[in-house]
Design an enzyme around this catalytic site. Structure first.
Site: not given
Ligand SMILES: *[C@@H]1O[C@H](CO)[C@@H](O)[C@H](O)[C@H]1NC(C)=O
Ligand SMILES: *[C@@H]1O[C@H](CO)[C@@H](O)[C@H](O)[C@H]1NC(C)=O
Ligand SMILES: *[C@H]1O[C@@H](CO)[C@H](O)[C@@H](O)[C@@H]1NC(C)=O
Length: 309
Positions: A213-214
């Site tokens: 998610d990054t």
């Protein structure tokens, strides 16, 4: 008697996992955390090339992008960079499943899956050989947890079942002694401090740190920051330690070639900073353990895979 009640517990655990799959109540989790069984057995079975084996999976990045990241380029310079390593498929889950079972078992998505109890994994081979093992999943709220877990403040995905390689196998979840070795990073720190790390480990950072998610910058920095102190920690990087840092898969549009590096004291000093262009994939992870400890095989795609050593 004890055996029967353990089986019932295992069964109830499976039911609870399905109920909790989409929404996890923190009160129920706190109650379960208070009673969850955690085991940290150790062993000293000598291998041909290494005595301790640590596999770490990051998320969703093509080889070319990962090797260009400064933190991962640095780690590649500290070990042997595997320049011809491919993931098995897309999306994430079947890659994790394959890395311990030698097959994707027909799984083609990230949904809740259960693989029948007659299906063996590498931990069956390890148990038969008396080799201790454990998996460390960052922010799994308690040992043996089978659902998903969100950050309780931000609501962001934190620990996810699909990134836990063993949790979809009923041969693991129906055995309380195996479930007791699906631990988190709190337990990793404790096991490390107490000299209780097992010989075979699989480590999954959370959805932030693994880059899901990054970004590759975040997962690269996490890897360098996590591994650098461990590489100089005599309780972790004991004699003949092999670490494989890799990715579950590449981006959906790429060739599925992924970054992988071999680190640790088992890497001969003459090979530090070199590359190896042998064709490897996630089945190589199993094959390497099999050849090292004379484990036999699962009779799956592990048989034809190339080992790192
Ligand atoms: C990790 O697992 C332990 C044992 O079940 C639990 O007590 C602890 O709260 C967990 N840590 C995190 C960060 O969830
Ligand atoms: C993942 O773990 C890190 C600590 O290692 C923490 O800062 C971050 O908030 C966690 N991610 C989520 C979504 O909770
Ligand atoms: C990678 O290359 C192959 C082929 O040359 C060797 O057989 C392997 O031993 C080598 N692996 C390592 C870890 O150096």
């Amino acid at each position: 008697m004890a055996r029967v009640s353990l089986q019932i517990l295992g069964f109830l655990g499976g039911v609870a996992a399905q109920l909790q799959y989409t929404s996890t109540k923190s009160s129920a989790v706190a109650a379960a955390a208070a009673t969850a069984l955690t085991l940290s057995p150790t062993s000293t079975v000598a291998g041909k090339t290494f005595d301790r084996y640590i596999q770490i999976f990051l998320e969703n990045t093509d080889y070319s992008k990962a090797i260009a990241d400064p933190s991962l380029a640095y780690l590649a310079s500290q070990g042997i960079s595997l320049t011809n390593y491919f993931a098995i498929t897309h999306p994430s889950q079947p890659n994790y499943v394959a890395a311990v079972g030698g097959n994707t078992f027909g799984i083609t998505d990230d949904s809740f899956q259960r693989i029948s109890s007659s299906t063996k994994t590498v931990v069956d081979l390890l148990d038969t050989a008396g080799i201790s093992w454990g998996i460390y999943q960052e922010h799994s709220p308690y040992t043996g947890f089978q659902a998903n877990w969100k950050n309780q403040v931000s609501g962001a995905d934190d620990y996810v079942r699909k990134h836990n390689p063993l949790i979809s196998y009923d041969s693991v979840t129906s055995d309380i002694n195996r479930l007791a070795k699906s631990k988190n990073f709190t337990q990793f720190d404790k096991d490390l401090a107490a000299n209780k790390l097992p010989q075979w480990m699989f480590i999954t950072p959370n959805m932030t740190n693994d880059g899901h998610d990054t970004s590759i910058t975040v997962s690269g920095k996490w890897s360098r920051n996590f591994l650098t102190p461990l590489l100089s920690n005599p309780k972790f990087n004991i004699d003949r330690t092999l670490i494989v840092l890799t990715f579950d898969e590449g981006s959906t549009l790429g060739t599925n070639q992924i970054y992988s590096v071999l680190l640790g004291s088992a890497v001969p000093s003459a090979k530090i900073g070199t590359t190896n262009s042998t064709k490897y994939n996630h089945y190589s992870l199993i094959k390497t353990a099999e050849l090292n400890w004379n484990l036999g095989s699962l009779g799956q795609n592990d048989v034809a895979a190339s080992a790192f050593f």
